[in-house]
Scaffold this motif. Sequence first.
Motif, PDB file in Angstrom:
ATOM      1  N   ASN A   7       0.818  -1.213   0.000  1.00  0.00           N
ATOM      2  CA  ASN A   7       0.000   0.000   0.000  1.00  0.00           C
ATOM      3  C   ASN A   7       0.852   1.263   0.000  1.00  0.00           C
ATOM      4  O   ASN A   7       0.336   2.368  -0.084  1.00  0.00           O
ATOM      5  CB  ASN A   7      -0.958   0.009   1.187  1.00  0.00           C
ATOM      6  N   ASN A   8       2.170   1.132   0.067  1.00  0.00           N
ATOM      7  CA  ASN A   8       3.085   2.263   0.063  1.00  0.00           C
ATOM      8  C   ASN A   8       3.095   2.931  -1.312  1.00  0.00           C
ATOM      9  O   ASN A   8       2.894   2.272  -2.331  1.00  0.00           O
ATOM     10  CB  ASN A   8       4.489   1.780   0.430  1.00  0.00           C
ATOM     11  N   VAL A   9       3.373   4.243  -1.343  1.00  0.00           N
ATOM     12  CA  VAL A   9       3.394   4.985  -2.607  1.00  0.00           C
ATOM     13  C   VAL A   9       4.500   4.509  -3.553  1.00  0.00           C
ATOM     14  O   VAL A   9       4.458   4.828  -4.742  1.00  0.00           O
ATOM     15  CB  VAL A   9       3.509   6.513  -2.376  1.00  0.00           C
ATOM     16  N   ALA A  10       5.473   3.747  -3.057  1.00  0.00           N
ATOM     17  CA  ALA A  10       6.498   3.188  -3.938  1.00  0.00           C
ATOM     18  C   ALA A  10       5.873   2.236  -4.960  1.00  0.00           C
ATOM     19  O   ALA A  10       6.402   2.052  -6.048  1.00  0.00           O
ATOM     20  CB  ALA A  10       7.558   2.455  -3.127  1.00  0.00           C
ATOM     21  N   TRP A  11       4.723   1.632  -4.612  1.00  0.00           N
ATOM     22  CA  TRP A  11       3.985   0.745  -5.519  1.00  0.00           C
ATOM     23  C   TRP A  11       2.869   1.540  -6.184  1.00  0.00           C
ATOM     24  O   TRP A  11       1.958   2.010  -5.516  1.00  0.00           O
ATOM     25  CB  TRP A  11       3.374  -0.430  -4.752  1.00  0.00           C
ATOM     26  N   THR A  12       2.933   1.678  -7.488  1.00  0.00           N
ATOM     27  CA  THR A  12       1.863   2.318  -8.248  1.00  0.00           C
ATOM     28  C   THR A  12       0.822   1.262  -8.578  1.00  0.00           C
ATOM     29  O   THR A  12       1.169   0.183  -9.058  1.00  0.00           O
ATOM     30  CB  THR A  12       2.409   2.954  -9.541  1.00  0.00           C
ATOM     31  N   LYS A  13      -0.426   1.582  -8.319  1.00  0.00           N
ATOM     32  CA  LYS A  13      -1.508   0.623  -8.562  1.00  0.00           C
ATOM     33  C   LYS A  13      -2.435   1.143  -9.655  1.00  0.00           C
ATOM     34  O   LYS A  13      -2.835   2.294  -9.634  1.00  0.00           O
ATOM     35  CB  LYS A  13      -2.271   0.359  -7.268  1.00  0.00           C
ATOM     36  N   THR A  40     -12.652  -5.242 -14.943  1.00  0.00           N
ATOM     37  CA  THR A  40     -12.228  -6.355 -15.792  1.00  0.00           C
ATOM     38  C   THR A  40     -11.060  -6.007 -16.706  1.00  0.00           C
ATOM     39  O   THR A  40     -10.435  -6.895 -17.269  1.00  0.00           O
ATOM     40  CB  THR A  40     -13.402  -6.856 -16.666  1.00  0.00           C
ATOM     41  N   LEU A  41     -10.748  -4.723 -16.873  1.00  0.00           N
ATOM     42  CA  LEU A  41      -9.627  -4.327 -17.714  1.00  0.00           C
ATOM     43  C   LEU A  41      -8.307  -4.611 -17.013  1.00  0.00           C
ATOM     44  O   LEU A  41      -8.282  -5.022 -15.857  1.00  0.00           O
ATOM     45  CB  LEU A  41      -9.745  -2.846 -18.077  1.00  0.00           C
ATOM     46  N   GLY A  42      -7.194  -4.368 -17.688  1.00  0.00           N
ATOM     47  CA  GLY A  42      -5.881  -4.615 -17.109  1.00  0.00           C
ATOM     48  C   GLY A  42      -5.738  -3.977 -15.731  1.00  0.00           C
ATOM     49  O   GLY A  42      -6.074  -2.813 -15.532  1.00  0.00           O
ATOM     50  N   ALA A  43      -5.260  -4.754 -14.771  1.00  0.00           N
ATOM     51  CA  ALA A  43      -5.082  -4.287 -13.394  1.00  0.00           C
ATOM     52  C   ALA A  43      -3.754  -4.830 -12.885  1.00  0.00           C
ATOM     53  O   ALA A  43      -3.468  -6.016 -13.059  1.00  0.00           O
ATOM     54  CB  ALA A  43      -6.232  -4.776 -12.519  1.00  0.00           C
ATOM     55  N   TYR A  44      -2.954  -3.961 -12.245  1.00  0.00           N
ATOM     56  CA  TYR A  44      -1.637  -4.392 -11.822  1.00  0.00           C
ATOM     57  C   TYR A  44      -1.038  -3.392 -10.841  1.00  0.00           C
ATOM     58  O   TYR A  44      -1.494  -2.257 -10.735  1.00  0.00           O
ATOM     59  CB  TYR A  44      -0.700  -4.572 -13.019  1.00  0.00           C
ATOM     60  N   ALA A  45       0.017  -3.841 -10.154  1.00  0.00           N
ATOM     61  CA  ALA A  45       0.815  -2.983  -9.274  1.00  0.00           C
ATOM     62  C   ALA A  45       2.251  -3.070  -9.754  1.00  0.00           C
ATOM     63  O   ALA A  45       2.721  -4.156 -10.128  1.00  0.00           O
ATOM     64  CB  ALA A  45       0.696  -3.440  -7.836  1.00  0.00           C
ATOM     65  N   PHE A  46       2.947  -1.923  -9.753  1.00  0.00           N
ATOM     66  CA  PHE A  46       4.320  -1.942 -10.250  1.00  0.00           C
ATOM     67  C   PHE A  46       5.191  -0.959  -9.503  1.00  0.00           C
ATOM     68  O   PHE A  46       4.711  -0.046  -8.834  1.00  0.00           O
ATOM     69  CB  PHE A  46       4.371  -1.657 -11.760  1.00  0.00           C
ATOM     70  N   GLN A  47       6.498  -1.166  -9.680  1.00  0.00           N
ATOM     71  CA  GLN A  47       7.493  -0.281  -9.091  1.00  0.00           C
ATOM     72  C   GLN A  47       8.697  -0.227 -10.022  1.00  0.00           C
ATOM     73  O   GLN A  47       9.205  -1.272 -10.446  1.00  0.00           O
ATOM     74  CB  GLN A  47       7.921  -0.808  -7.723  1.00  0.00           C
ATOM     75  N   ALA A 139       9.207  -3.617 -12.268  1.00  0.00           N
ATOM     76  CA  ALA A 139       8.682  -4.913 -11.846  1.00  0.00           C
ATOM     77  C   ALA A 139       7.178  -4.769 -11.595  1.00  0.00           C
ATOM     78  O   ALA A 139       6.755  -3.883 -10.853  1.00  0.00           O
ATOM     79  CB  ALA A 139       9.384  -5.383 -10.581  1.00  0.00           C
ATOM     80  N   THR A 140       6.388  -5.649 -12.222  1.00  0.00           N
ATOM     81  CA  THR A 140       4.929  -5.559 -12.162  1.00  0.00           C
ATOM     82  C   THR A 140       4.343  -6.914 -11.814  1.00  0.00           C
ATOM     83  O   THR A 140       4.822  -7.946 -12.273  1.00  0.00           O
ATOM     84  CB  THR A 140       4.371  -5.122 -13.531  1.00  0.00           C
ATOM     85  N   TYR A 141       3.274  -6.918 -10.991  1.00  0.00           N
ATOM     86  CA  TYR A 141       2.536  -8.150 -10.724  1.00  0.00           C
ATOM     87  C   TYR A 141       1.042  -7.887 -10.836  1.00  0.00           C
ATOM     88  O   TYR A 141       0.578  -6.760 -10.687  1.00  0.00           O
ATOM     89  CB  TYR A 141       2.876  -8.740  -9.351  1.00  0.00           C
ATOM     90  N   SER A 142       0.292  -8.941 -11.107  1.00  0.00           N
ATOM     91  CA  SER A 142      -1.164  -8.840 -11.139  1.00  0.00           C
ATOM     92  C   SER A 142      -1.769 -10.222 -10.991  1.00  0.00           C
ATOM     93  O   SER A 142      -1.102 -11.237 -11.185  1.00  0.00           O
ATOM     94  CB  SER A 142      -1.634  -8.155 -12.422  1.00  0.00           C
ATOM     95  N   GLY A 143      -3.041 -10.248 -10.635  1.00  0.00           N
ATOM     96  CA  GLY A 143      -3.764 -11.508 -10.499  1.00  0.00           C
ATOM     97  C   GLY A 143      -4.908 -11.572 -11.471  1.00  0.00           C
ATOM     98  O   GLY A 143      -5.386 -10.543 -11.954  1.00  0.00           O
ATOM     99  N   ASN A 144      -5.335 -12.793 -11.779  1.00  0.00           N
ATOM    100  CA  ASN A 144      -6.482 -12.949 -12.668  1.00  0.00           C
ATOM    101  C   ASN A 144      -7.099 -14.324 -12.487  1.00  0.00           C
ATOM    102  O   ASN A 144      -6.515 -15.213 -11.866  1.00  0.00           O
ATOM    103  CB  ASN A 144      -6.104 -12.671 -14.126  1.00  0.00           C
ATOM    104  N   PHE A 150      -0.089  -9.947 -17.481  1.00  0.00           N
ATOM    105  CA  PHE A 150      -0.320  -8.967 -16.414  1.00  0.00           C
ATOM    106  C   PHE A 150      -1.292  -7.868 -16.800  1.00  0.00           C
ATOM    107  O   PHE A 150      -2.012  -7.353 -15.973  1.00  0.00           O
ATOM    108  CB  PHE A 150       1.010  -8.365 -15.941  1.00  0.00           C
ATOM    109  N   ASP A 151      -1.325  -7.466 -18.040  1.00  0.00           N
ATOM    110  CA  ASP A 151      -2.194  -6.363 -18.435  1.00  0.00           C
ATOM    111  C   ASP A 151      -3.436  -6.826 -19.184  1.00  0.00           C
ATOM    112  O   ASP A 151      -4.123  -6.038 -19.808  1.00  0.00           O
ATOM    113  CB  ASP A 151      -1.426  -5.331 -19.264  1.00  0.00           C
ATOM    114  N   GLY A 152      -3.747  -8.113 -19.087  1.00  0.00           N
ATOM    115  CA  GLY A 152      -4.905  -8.648 -19.790  1.00  0.00           C
ATOM    116  C   GLY A 152      -6.207  -8.402 -19.060  1.00  0.00           C
ATOM    117  O   GLY A 152      -6.232  -8.030 -17.884  1.00  0.00           O
TER     118      GLY A 152
END
Length: 171
Positions: A7-13, A40-47, A139-144, A150-152
């Motif tokens: 939840n830190n600002v270092a991670w862009t969501k 439902t569109l691309g969802a991810y967190a990255f730094q 570096a990016t991660y996401s769930g589906n 990751f951006d699907g």
Amino acid sequence: LQSDAFNNVAWTKTSCTVTGSAGTSPDGTNDSWTWQRSGTLGAYAFQGVGKPPSTLAYTFSIYAKAGTGNFLALDLTDSIHSSRAQVTFNISNGSISILPGPTGAGAFTGIAATITPSTNGFYRCTLTAVTTTDTQVVATYSGNSNNVAFDGTDTLANTTIIVFGAQLEPG
């Protein structure tokens, strides 16, 4: 930075939220995180992390387990997204997904991925690639729930996965 403070600002969501105290993490404490899509569109967190202007191997790792979604997607890219490496894992059965398996585009080479069982239902998922001379790696991660990159897009607007302890390591 902030390897277990998603939840830190270092991670862009983008189109997602993270909530702490989601249950017992691999280290036995109650500090895992629920990552949840907000559409439902691309969802991810990255730094993005600065690096020397040289070609180096980098490994992005994160612990993850299934929530309402069974898949974790990882992505490494340069700052302008011209080179990338990505993989999708099935975190309900501990396998590297065939679609997309470890793939890349642009100048990233040596792309490899691993998934290793851990404690409390988690898997340690890694993605390694030799980067370009760009001075940043992202570096990016996401769930589906439907085995996409990751951006699907996802068929569920509120898919969740549980994450803990992200790391990005050179060498």
